[in-house]
Design an enzyme around this catalytic site. Structure first.
Site, PDB file in Angstrom:
ATOM      1  N   TYR A 190      11.064 -64.108   3.437  1.00  0.00           N
ATOM      2  CA  TYR A 190       9.927 -63.604   4.217  1.00  0.00           C
ATOM      3  C   TYR A 190       9.066 -62.422   3.192  1.00  0.00           C
ATOM      4  O   TYR A 190       9.914 -61.970   2.274  1.00  0.00           O
ATOM      5  CB  TYR A 190      10.413 -62.803   5.369  1.00  0.00           C
ATOM      6  CG  TYR A 190      11.081 -61.858   5.213  1.00  0.00           C
ATOM      7  CD1 TYR A 190      10.427 -60.510   5.453  1.00  0.00           C
ATOM      8  CD2 TYR A 190      12.713 -61.451   4.958  1.00  0.00           C
ATOM      9  CE1 TYR A 190      11.294 -59.203   5.261  1.00  0.00           C
ATOM     10  CE2 TYR A 190      13.419 -60.467   5.014  1.00  0.00           C
ATOM     11  CZ  TYR A 190      12.282 -59.249   5.008  1.00  0.00           C
ATOM     12  OH  TYR A 190      12.983 -58.012   5.066  1.00  0.00           O
ATOM     13  N   CYS A 191       8.038 -62.132   3.327  1.00  0.00           N
ATOM     14  CA  CYS A 191       7.220 -61.140   2.977  1.00  0.00           C
ATOM     15  C   CYS A 191       6.670 -60.266   4.156  1.00  0.00           C
ATOM     16  O   CYS A 191       7.220 -60.235   5.247  1.00  0.00           O
ATOM     17  CB  CYS A 191       6.291 -61.485   2.068  1.00  0.00           C
ATOM     18  SG  CYS A 191       5.111 -62.885   2.751  1.00  0.00           S
ATOM     19  N   HIS A 192       5.385 -59.876   3.950  1.00  0.00           N
ATOM     20  CA  HIS A 192       4.554 -59.179   5.205  1.00  0.00           C
ATOM     21  C   HIS A 192       4.138 -60.220   5.998  1.00  0.00           C
ATOM     22  O   HIS A 192       4.088 -59.986   7.251  1.00  0.00           O
ATOM     23  CB  HIS A 192       3.551 -58.230   4.441  1.00  0.00           C
ATOM     24  CG  HIS A 192       2.832 -57.535   5.490  1.00  0.00           C
ATOM     25  ND1 HIS A 192       3.225 -56.629   6.040  1.00  0.00           N
ATOM     26  CD2 HIS A 192       1.510 -57.921   5.866  1.00  0.00           C
ATOM     27  CE1 HIS A 192       2.333 -56.052   6.852  1.00  0.00           C
ATOM     28  NE2 HIS A 192       1.191 -56.830   6.908  1.00  0.00           N
ATOM     29  N   ILE A 242       7.279 -60.305   8.078  1.00  0.00           N
ATOM     30  CA  ILE A 242       7.964 -59.201   8.887  1.00  0.00           C
ATOM     31  C   ILE A 242       7.091 -58.808  10.114  1.00  0.00           C
ATOM     32  O   ILE A 242       7.437 -58.195  10.828  1.00  0.00           O
ATOM     33  CB  ILE A 242       8.451 -58.152   8.094  1.00  0.00           C
ATOM     34  CG1 ILE A 242       9.456 -57.374   8.998  1.00  0.00           C
ATOM     35  CG2 ILE A 242       7.449 -57.348   7.364  1.00  0.00           C
ATOM     36  CD1 ILE A 242      10.271 -56.283   7.996  1.00  0.00           C
TER      37      ILE A 242
END
Length: 106
Positions: free
Chosen positions: A69-71, A97
């Protein structure tokens, strides 16, 4: 059909639950160290997108299930493609996230 695939809503919460229910899995945060320090999903390891060449140190077994995952999901998509290209067999881009509703730790 193409548009629904492009604009499919991420189920980051469900994917985190799937990660936690998958034996031996790794939750990988590919955001910058500063973003990670501001808050990350509990249990995630941080390996920024621009440092993914070090993945074999963090996850040496290429059969390990890796949930990335990332932003927002864009960097994690690139990271997932990179990891698959490096031979990682079980990689999932779980989105960003910003769509996660669970506990975030600092």
């Amino acid at each position: 059909m193409i548009f629904s695939a492009l604009f499919k809503k991420s189920d980051t919460d469900g994917e985190v639950a799937r990660c936690r229910g998958t034996a031996g899995s790794v939750l990988l945060d590919v955001r910058t160290p500063a973003e990670y320090a501001q808050g990350h999903i509990e249990g995630a390891i941080n390996l920024p997108l621009d440092a993914l060449e070090d993945i074999e140190n963090a996850v040496p077994d290429k059969d390990t299930p890796v949930f990335v995952y990332c932003h927002s999901g864009a960097r994690s998509g690139r990271a997932a493609a990179y990891l698959k290209g490096r031979g990682y067999a079980a990689v999932r881009n779980i989105g960003g996230i910003m769509s996660y509703h669970g506990k975030v730790v600092k």
